[in-house]
Design a protein around this motif. Structure first.
Motif, PDB file in Angstrom:
ATOM      1  N   HIS A 200       0.874  -1.104   0.066  1.00 43.16           N
ATOM      2  CA  HIS A 200       0.115  -0.123  -0.062  1.00 43.16           C
ATOM      3  C   HIS A 200       0.962   1.227   0.073  1.00 43.16           C
ATOM      4  O   HIS A 200       1.699   1.376   0.735  1.00 43.16           O
ATOM      5  CB  HIS A 200      -0.776   0.002   1.271  1.00 43.16           C
ATOM      6  CG  HIS A 200      -1.712   1.005   1.309  1.00 43.16           C
ATOM      7  ND1 HIS A 200      -2.782   1.524   0.409  1.00 43.16           N
ATOM      8  CD2 HIS A 200      -1.820   2.334   2.049  1.00 43.16           C
ATOM      9  CE1 HIS A 200      -3.471   2.551   0.613  1.00 43.16           C
ATOM     10  NE2 HIS A 200      -2.741   3.139   1.708  1.00 43.16           N
ATOM     11  N   ASN A 201       0.535   2.190  -0.960  1.00 41.70           N
ATOM     12  CA  ASN A 201       1.443   3.221  -1.013  1.00 41.70           C
ATOM     13  C   ASN A 201       0.561   4.727  -1.050  1.00 41.70           C
ATOM     14  O   ASN A 201      -0.597   4.586  -1.322  1.00 41.70           O
ATOM     15  CB  ASN A 201       2.134   3.124  -2.580  1.00 41.70           C
ATOM     16  CG  ASN A 201       3.134   2.070  -2.327  1.00 41.70           C
ATOM     17  OD1 ASN A 201       4.205   1.996  -1.943  1.00 41.70           O
ATOM     18  ND2 ASN A 201       2.776   0.985  -2.967  1.00 41.70           N
ATOM     19  N   THR A 202       1.270   5.822  -0.402  1.00 36.68           N
ATOM     20  CA  THR A 202       0.537   6.953  -0.491  1.00 36.68           C
ATOM     21  C   THR A 202       1.433   7.950  -1.049  1.00 36.68           C
ATOM     22  O   THR A 202       2.537   7.584  -1.445  1.00 36.68           O
ATOM     23  CB  THR A 202       0.169   7.290   1.025  1.00 36.68           C
ATOM     24  OG1 THR A 202       1.441   7.568   1.616  1.00 36.68           O
ATOM     25  CG2 THR A 202      -0.666   6.429   1.693  1.00 36.68           C
ATOM     26  N   GLY A 203       0.880   9.517  -1.241  1.00 36.83           N
ATOM     27  CA  GLY A 203       1.761  10.432  -1.550  1.00 36.83           C
ATOM     28  C   GLY A 203       2.240  10.324  -3.058  1.00 36.83           C
ATOM     29  O   GLY A 203       1.457   9.836  -3.906  1.00 36.83           O
ATOM     30  N   GLU A 204       3.534  10.439  -3.288  1.00 35.89           N
ATOM     31  CA  GLU A 204       3.938  10.498  -4.750  1.00 35.89           C
ATOM     32  C   GLU A 204       4.174   9.173  -5.332  1.00 35.89           C
ATOM     33  O   GLU A 204       3.722   9.103  -6.334  1.00 35.89           O
ATOM     34  CB  GLU A 204       5.439  10.781  -4.430  1.00 35.89           C
ATOM     35  CG  GLU A 204       5.520  12.345  -4.307  1.00 35.89           C
ATOM     36  CD  GLU A 204       7.114  12.953  -4.410  1.00 35.89           C
ATOM     37  OE1 GLU A 204       7.786  11.885  -4.378  1.00 35.89           O
ATOM     38  OE2 GLU A 204       7.453  14.012  -4.332  1.00 35.89           O
ATOM     39  N   ARG A 205       4.214   7.980  -4.407  1.00 35.90           N
ATOM     40  CA  ARG A 205       3.980   6.784  -4.991  1.00 35.90           C
ATOM     41  C   ARG A 205       2.715   6.530  -5.472  1.00 35.90           C
ATOM     42  O   ARG A 205       2.419   5.727  -6.504  1.00 35.90           O
ATOM     43  CB  ARG A 205       4.386   5.584  -3.913  1.00 35.90           C
ATOM     44  CG  ARG A 205       5.846   5.759  -3.617  1.00 35.90           C
ATOM     45  CD  ARG A 205       6.093   4.413  -2.808  1.00 35.90           C
ATOM     46  NE  ARG A 205       7.733   4.350  -2.687  1.00 35.90           N
ATOM     47  CZ  ARG A 205       8.110   3.527  -2.042  1.00 35.90           C
ATOM     48  NH1 ARG A 205       7.556   2.376  -1.234  1.00 35.90           N
ATOM     49  NH2 ARG A 205       9.658   3.448  -1.567  1.00 35.90           N
ATOM     50  N   LYS A 206       1.519   6.899  -4.887  1.00 39.26           N
ATOM     51  CA  LYS A 206       0.055   7.081  -5.384  1.00 39.26           C
ATOM     52  C   LYS A 206      -0.172   7.557  -6.674  1.00 39.26           C
ATOM     53  O   LYS A 206      -0.656   7.122  -7.459  1.00 39.26           O
ATOM     54  CB  LYS A 206      -0.845   7.513  -4.249  1.00 39.26           C
ATOM     55  CG  LYS A 206      -2.159   7.048  -4.571  1.00 39.26           C
ATOM     56  CD  LYS A 206      -3.155   7.551  -3.324  1.00 39.26           C
ATOM     57  CE  LYS A 206      -4.600   7.078  -3.743  1.00 39.26           C
ATOM     58  NZ  LYS A 206      -5.568   7.638  -2.782  1.00 39.26           N
ATOM     59  N   HIS A 209       1.535   5.336  -9.228  1.00 38.03           N
ATOM     60  CA  HIS A 209       0.719   4.198  -9.620  1.00 38.03           C
ATOM     61  C   HIS A 209      -0.489   4.541 -10.375  1.00 38.03           C
ATOM     62  O   HIS A 209      -1.050   3.966 -11.482  1.00 38.03           O
ATOM     63  CB  HIS A 209       0.200   3.670  -8.540  1.00 38.03           C
ATOM     64  CG  HIS A 209       1.063   2.831  -7.858  1.00 38.03           C
ATOM     65  ND1 HIS A 209       0.632   1.960  -6.569  1.00 38.03           N
ATOM     66  CD2 HIS A 209       2.414   2.468  -7.626  1.00 38.03           C
ATOM     67  CE1 HIS A 209       1.704   1.468  -5.984  1.00 38.03           C
ATOM     68  NE2 HIS A 209       2.715   1.581  -6.879  1.00 38.03           N
TER      69      HIS A 209
END
Length: 247
Positions: A200-206, A209
């Motif tokens: 699960h990723n948030t921020g820039e990684r989201k 994606h």
């Protein structure tokens, strides 16, 4: 007693689709395209290329099916994805005969057009949809299938003639970046394969994606267009169905 040729099949020249419907369709361009998914000029050009490979020698025991009729049968199967038995009734040929025709014509199309339509891409052609790898079992993982394929082997050996590294537009300060193939989580991360971050990723990684998914959706749309044109891609291959029955 079993008949050498069934009475229904004996009426192929009088009542079969090729000698009746197909000849009428030649007078209506739009309906011809709707039936075969090819324009008449494309039909004739392709037939001229593959006819020597699919023509059969006439014998004194039975009359052979012409190269043009064999081509029509195969095109109708590819265009509809209907069962062999259903198309066999329309063209008034045996189901096993039709299965052999489809296999032989498809092989002829592949052998005759491969070098012209799907050659090994060079650096200028890698943005075109022209590479396929078929034959892996469904139970194999995507990453394992890639590793075992000729494409995966060439990718590891850097022999795919991928374009040279170049700066990204608007990010020249990062230097030259490699060209990559977009993939999902099932594939490994390497220099020329770009896949999502795990977990699960948030921020820039989201955001990354989202951008990656948006780009990969273009490939899915390409397959959707292909399946809409040739509806055989919407169903299981007959050979696969027979193989599954043996399990």
């Amino acid at each position: 007693r079993r008949l050498w040729v069934h009475n229904i099949i004996r009426g192929r020249k009088l009542y079969g689709a090729y000698n009746n419907l197909v000849q009428e369709l030649r007078l209506d361009d739009a309906r011809f395209v709707a039936y075969f998914r090819l324009h008449k000029s494309q039909f004739e050009d392709l037939l001229q290329i593959i006819a020597p490979s699919i023509a059969k020698t006439q014998t004194k025991f039975r009359e052979t099916i012409s190269a043009e009729e064999r081509f029509c049968i195969c095109l109708r199967y590819l265009a509809t994805g209907d069962s062999f038995r259903s198309i066999a009734f329309g063209f008034r040929v045996g189901a096993s005969t039709l299965a052999g025709i489809v296999s032989q014509v498809c092989e002829a199309i592949w052998n005759c057009l491969l070098s012209d339509c799907m050659p090994v891409p060079d650096a200028a052609e890698w943005y075109r949809f022209r590479l396929v790898d078929i034959g892996a079992y469904g139970r194999n993982s995507d990453g394992g299938t890639l590793a075992a394929s000729a494409f995966g082997s060439a990718l590891r050996q850097s022999s795919l003639r991928i374009p040279e590294d170049s700066p990204l537009p608007g990010a020249e300060h990062l230097g030259a970046m490699p060209y990559v193939f977009l993939a999902d989580e099932a594939f490994p991360l390497c220099r020329n394969i770009l896949r999502p971050y795990p977990g699960h990723n948030t921020g820039e990684r989201k955001v990354f994606h989202f951008r990656l998914s948006h780009a990969r959706r273009m490939v899915e749309c390409t397959f959707g267009i292909l399946a809409a044109q040739w509806r055989v891609y919407r169903r299981y291959w007959e050979c696969l169905r027979r193989w599954l029955r043996r399990l």
